[in-house]
Design a protein around this motif. Structure first.
Motif, PDB file in Angstrom:
ATOM      1  N   LEU A  77     -15.948  -4.657   4.426  1.00  0.00           N
ATOM      2  CA  LEU A  77     -15.605  -3.740   5.514  1.00  0.00           C
ATOM      3  C   LEU A  77     -14.136  -3.339   5.450  1.00  0.00           C
ATOM      4  O   LEU A  77     -13.790  -2.170   5.645  1.00  0.00           O
ATOM      5  CB  LEU A  77     -15.913  -4.397   6.873  1.00  0.00           C
ATOM      6  N   GLY A  78     -13.276  -4.317   5.168  1.00  0.00           N
ATOM      7  CA  GLY A  78     -11.856  -4.016   5.063  1.00  0.00           C
ATOM      8  C   GLY A  78     -11.556  -3.092   3.896  1.00  0.00           C
ATOM      9  O   GLY A  78     -10.695  -2.209   3.986  1.00  0.00           O
ATOM     10  N   TYR A  79     -12.292  -3.258   2.793  1.00  0.00           N
ATOM     11  CA  TYR A  79     -12.053  -2.444   1.601  1.00  0.00           C
ATOM     12  C   TYR A  79     -12.440  -0.987   1.813  1.00  0.00           C
ATOM     13  O   TYR A  79     -12.000  -0.099   1.078  1.00  0.00           O
ATOM     14  CB  TYR A  79     -12.810  -3.021   0.406  1.00  0.00           C
ATOM     15  N   LEU A  80     -13.259  -0.709   2.832  1.00  0.00           N
ATOM     16  CA  LEU A  80     -13.640   0.669   3.147  1.00  0.00           C
ATOM     17  C   LEU A  80     -12.520   1.423   3.861  1.00  0.00           C
ATOM     18  O   LEU A  80     -12.583   2.643   3.995  1.00  0.00           O
ATOM     19  CB  LEU A  80     -14.896   0.677   4.024  1.00  0.00           C
ATOM     20  N   ILE A  81     -11.517   0.696   4.328  1.00  0.00           N
ATOM     21  CA  ILE A  81     -10.444   1.304   5.124  1.00  0.00           C
ATOM     22  C   ILE A  81      -9.172   1.418   4.275  1.00  0.00           C
ATOM     23  O   ILE A  81      -8.710   0.437   3.692  1.00  0.00           O
ATOM     24  CB  ILE A  81     -10.146   0.458   6.380  1.00  0.00           C
ATOM     25  N   LYS A  82      -8.629   2.622   4.217  1.00  0.00           N
ATOM     26  CA  LYS A  82      -7.380   2.850   3.498  1.00  0.00           C
ATOM     27  C   LYS A  82      -6.313   3.327   4.476  1.00  0.00           C
ATOM     28  O   LYS A  82      -6.506   4.323   5.167  1.00  0.00           O
ATOM     29  CB  LYS A  82      -7.570   3.890   2.390  1.00  0.00           C
ATOM     30  N   ILE A  83      -5.224   2.604   4.547  1.00  0.00           N
ATOM     31  CA  ILE A  83      -4.135   2.929   5.470  1.00  0.00           C
ATOM     32  C   ILE A  83      -2.948   3.448   4.675  1.00  0.00           C
ATOM     33  O   ILE A  83      -2.469   2.787   3.750  1.00  0.00           O
ATOM     34  CB  ILE A  83      -3.738   1.685   6.297  1.00  0.00           C
ATOM     35  N   LYS A  84      -2.473   4.633   5.050  1.00  0.00           N
ATOM     36  CA  LYS A  84      -1.342   5.244   4.359  1.00  0.00           C
ATOM     37  C   LYS A  84      -0.021   5.057   5.110  1.00  0.00           C
ATOM     38  O   LYS A  84       1.045   5.276   4.544  1.00  0.00           O
ATOM     39  CB  LYS A  84      -1.604   6.739   4.164  1.00  0.00           C
ATOM     40  N   ASN A  85      -0.120   4.653   6.374  1.00  0.00           N
ATOM     41  CA  ASN A  85       1.080   4.480   7.190  1.00  0.00           C
ATOM     42  C   ASN A  85       1.800   3.187   6.792  1.00  0.00           C
ATOM     43  O   ASN A  85       1.249   2.093   6.906  1.00  0.00           O
ATOM     44  CB  ASN A  85       0.678   4.440   8.672  1.00  0.00           C
ATOM     45  N   ASN A  86       3.027   3.313   6.308  1.00  0.00           N
ATOM     46  CA  ASN A  86       3.781   2.146   5.838  1.00  0.00           C
ATOM     47  C   ASN A  86       4.069   1.158   6.959  1.00  0.00           C
ATOM     48  O   ASN A  86       4.110  -0.056   6.735  1.00  0.00           O
ATOM     49  CB  ASN A  86       5.094   2.590   5.195  1.00  0.00           C
ATOM     50  N   SER A  87       4.269   1.674   8.159  1.00  0.00           N
ATOM     51  CA  SER A  87       4.542   0.803   9.295  1.00  0.00           C
ATOM     52  C   SER A  87       3.348  -0.097   9.604  1.00  0.00           C
ATOM     53  O   SER A  87       3.504  -1.296   9.840  1.00  0.00           O
ATOM     54  CB  SER A  87       4.893   1.646  10.524  1.00  0.00           C
ATOM     55  N   TRP A  88       2.149   0.495   9.569  1.00  0.00           N
ATOM     56  CA  TRP A  88       0.946  -0.299   9.816  1.00  0.00           C
ATOM     57  C   TRP A  88       0.716  -1.319   8.707  1.00  0.00           C
ATOM     58  O   TRP A  88       0.305  -2.452   8.965  1.00  0.00           O
ATOM     59  CB  TRP A  88      -0.266   0.625   9.938  1.00  0.00           C
ATOM     60  N   MET A  89       0.983  -0.932   7.466  1.00  0.00           N
ATOM     61  CA  MET A  89       0.808  -1.866   6.355  1.00  0.00           C
ATOM     62  C   MET A  89       1.787  -3.030   6.457  1.00  0.00           C
ATOM     63  O   MET A  89       1.445  -4.166   6.136  1.00  0.00           O
ATOM     64  CB  MET A  89       0.999  -1.144   5.024  1.00  0.00           C
ATOM     65  N   SER A  90       2.991  -2.757   6.920  1.00  0.00           N
ATOM     66  CA  SER A  90       3.968  -3.840   7.108  1.00  0.00           C
ATOM     67  C   SER A  90       3.478  -4.828   8.159  1.00  0.00           C
ATOM     68  O   SER A  90       3.625  -6.043   8.000  1.00  0.00           O
ATOM     69  CB  SER A  90       5.323  -3.259   7.526  1.00  0.00           C
ATOM     70  N   LYS A  91       2.882  -4.288   9.227  1.00  0.00           N
ATOM     71  CA  LYS A  91       2.348  -5.156  10.276  1.00  0.00           C
ATOM     72  C   LYS A  91       1.182  -5.995   9.756  1.00  0.00           C
ATOM     73  O   LYS A  91       1.043  -7.176  10.102  1.00  0.00           O
ATOM     74  CB  LYS A  91       1.900  -4.317  11.468  1.00  0.00           C
ATOM     75  N   ILE A  92       0.324  -5.388   8.934  1.00  0.00           N
ATOM     76  CA  ILE A  92      -0.804  -6.121   8.355  1.00  0.00           C
ATOM     77  C   ILE A  92      -0.302  -7.230   7.434  1.00  0.00           C
ATOM     78  O   ILE A  92      -0.796  -8.372   7.475  1.00  0.00           O
ATOM     79  CB  ILE A  92      -1.731  -5.155   7.589  1.00  0.00           C
ATOM     80  N   ASN A  93       0.678  -6.923   6.596  1.00  0.00           N
ATOM     81  CA  ASN A  93       1.236  -7.935   5.690  1.00  0.00           C
ATOM     82  C   ASN A  93       1.859  -9.090   6.467  1.00  0.00           C
ATOM     83  O   ASN A  93       1.695 -10.266   6.098  1.00  0.00           O
ATOM     84  CB  ASN A  93       2.279  -7.305   4.772  1.00  0.00           C
ATOM     85  N   LEU A  94       2.572  -8.764   7.554  1.00  0.00           N
ATOM     86  CA  LEU A  94       3.187  -9.795   8.382  1.00  0.00           C
ATOM     87  C   LEU A  94       2.119 -10.653   9.065  1.00  0.00           C
ATOM     88  O   LEU A  94       2.241 -11.885   9.122  1.00  0.00           O
ATOM     89  CB  LEU A  94       4.099  -9.153   9.432  1.00  0.00           C
ATOM     90  N   THR A  95       1.070  -9.999   9.551  1.00  0.00           N
ATOM     91  CA  THR A  95      -0.032 -10.726  10.194  1.00  0.00           C
ATOM     92  C   THR A  95      -0.701 -11.683   9.222  1.00  0.00           C
ATOM     93  O   THR A  95      -1.014 -12.830   9.563  1.00  0.00           O
ATOM     94  CB  THR A  95      -1.072  -9.742  10.760  1.00  0.00           C
ATOM     95  N   LEU A  96      -0.927 -11.214   7.992  1.00  0.00           N
ATOM     96  CA  LEU A  96      -1.541 -12.068   6.969  1.00  0.00           C
ATOM     97  C   LEU A  96      -0.671 -13.285   6.678  1.00  0.00           C
ATOM     98  O   LEU A  96      -1.190 -14.397   6.498  1.00  0.00           O
ATOM     99  CB  LEU A  96      -1.769 -11.268   5.691  1.00  0.00           C
TER     100      LEU A  96
END
Length: 304
Positions: A14-33
């Motif tokens: 399910l996660g692999y179906l989602i592509k995020i281009k916003n760098n701010s959101w990706m930073s938040k995801i990386n921090l959450t992980l």
């Protein structure tokens, strides 16, 4: 059986179906992980503290981890060195300025501290520990979902990964030699072969491999799997500056799944930009298949 397989594959897919281009959101995801990894290891420590015959079990965990590490990491080393010997391509133009070498080792050791803190807290008689297993399942589902998003959002297609011959070759050899080492370890440790295969299939992804094995076989097996993978990462960090000049393929393969993220800066410093595509390809492939094969070994009824 099928629930165990689905709980690993569905959120990743399910996660692999989602592509995020916003760098701010990706930073938040990386921090959450990053924080979720520490949370998972904390919970593993809590479950470890609740073991019966704790001292005996700790000795068993260390014994399992050491035997497994020698068999799997040693198998990787021998097979990859053979590949380096047979490979005609050598790169002498390397830059070995490892200013953050010891910092990376300390960062890797930090995850062990999270496990120890969880163990100490688990010794306290708190009622919330009875919900640890339920919390683990929720966190695991969310972790895999975010990892799927992270993989898809790196702008690397499956086609690009499969076309990288070096990354594909090292990934195949790492998987084959690790599984062979896991089988040898299972005989030495007198464990079912499928358990030895599952324990060996973390490829350095210590947070997820440890929790998957804890869910399937309890905290003893899970903790031994975690220690095996953290030892792999630590040894890879130590060996990169030593091996990268003459044995690039060996160095790359020993990094396992971490070649896409944690050990990538060191690989680039030692091997130059030429090694980066292969490192990303290997890390991506091993990260993608790791939860799949561990889950199949754990819950697939056709395994002996």
């Amino acid at each position: 059986m099928y629930f165990g397989i689905l709980i690993a594959l569905v959120p990743l897919g399910l996660g692999y179906l989602i592509k995020i281009k916003n760098n701010s959101w990706m930073s938040k995801i990386n921090l959450t992980l990053s924080w979720m990894i520490y949370l998972i290891l904390f919970i593993m420590g809590v479950e470890l503290a609740h073991l019966d015959n704790l001292v005996t079990n700790l000795q068993v965990i260390l014994y399992y981890a050491i035997v497994l590490f020698i068999c799997t990491f040693g198998g990787n080393f021998v097979v990859l060195m053979m590949l380096d010997f047979l490979s005609p391509s050598k790169t002498d133009n390397v830059n070995q300025t490892y200013t953050s070498h010891f910092k990376m080792i300390l960062e890797s050791l930090r995850v062990c501290i999270a496990l120890i803190i969880g163990f100490i807290c688990g010794l306290l008689p708190l009622f919330i520990w009875q919900y640890a297993e339920n919390v683990t399942q929720i966190v695991l589902f969310f972790l895999l979902f975010l990892v799927g998003i992270q993989l898809r959002s790196n702008n690397i297609s499956i086609k690009q990964i499969l076309l990288n011959k070096v990354g594909m070759t090292t990934s195949i050899l790492v998987v084959m030699s690790v599984l062979l080492g896991g089988m040898v370890a299972s005989f030495i440790l007198n464990l079912p072969i499928r358990v030895g295969l599952a324990m060996s299939s973390g490829f350095g992804w210590y947070s997820l491999s440890g929790i998957l094995m804890t869910e399937a076989h309890g905290p003893v097996i899970g903790s031994a799997t975690f220690l095996n993978d953290i030892l792999r990462e630590l040894c890879a960090i130590i060996l990169i500056p030593i091996l990268i000049k003459r044995h690039q393929l060996t160095t790359l393969g020993l990094c396992g799944a971490t070649s896409m993220d944690f050990t990538l800066p060191m690989l680039q410093k030692g091997g130059g930009v030429a090694i980066v595509p292969a490192a990303i390809a290997q890390g991506f492939l091993l990260t993608l298949i790791m939860p799949i094969i561990i889950t199949l070994f754990n819950y697939g009824g056709f395994w002996f």
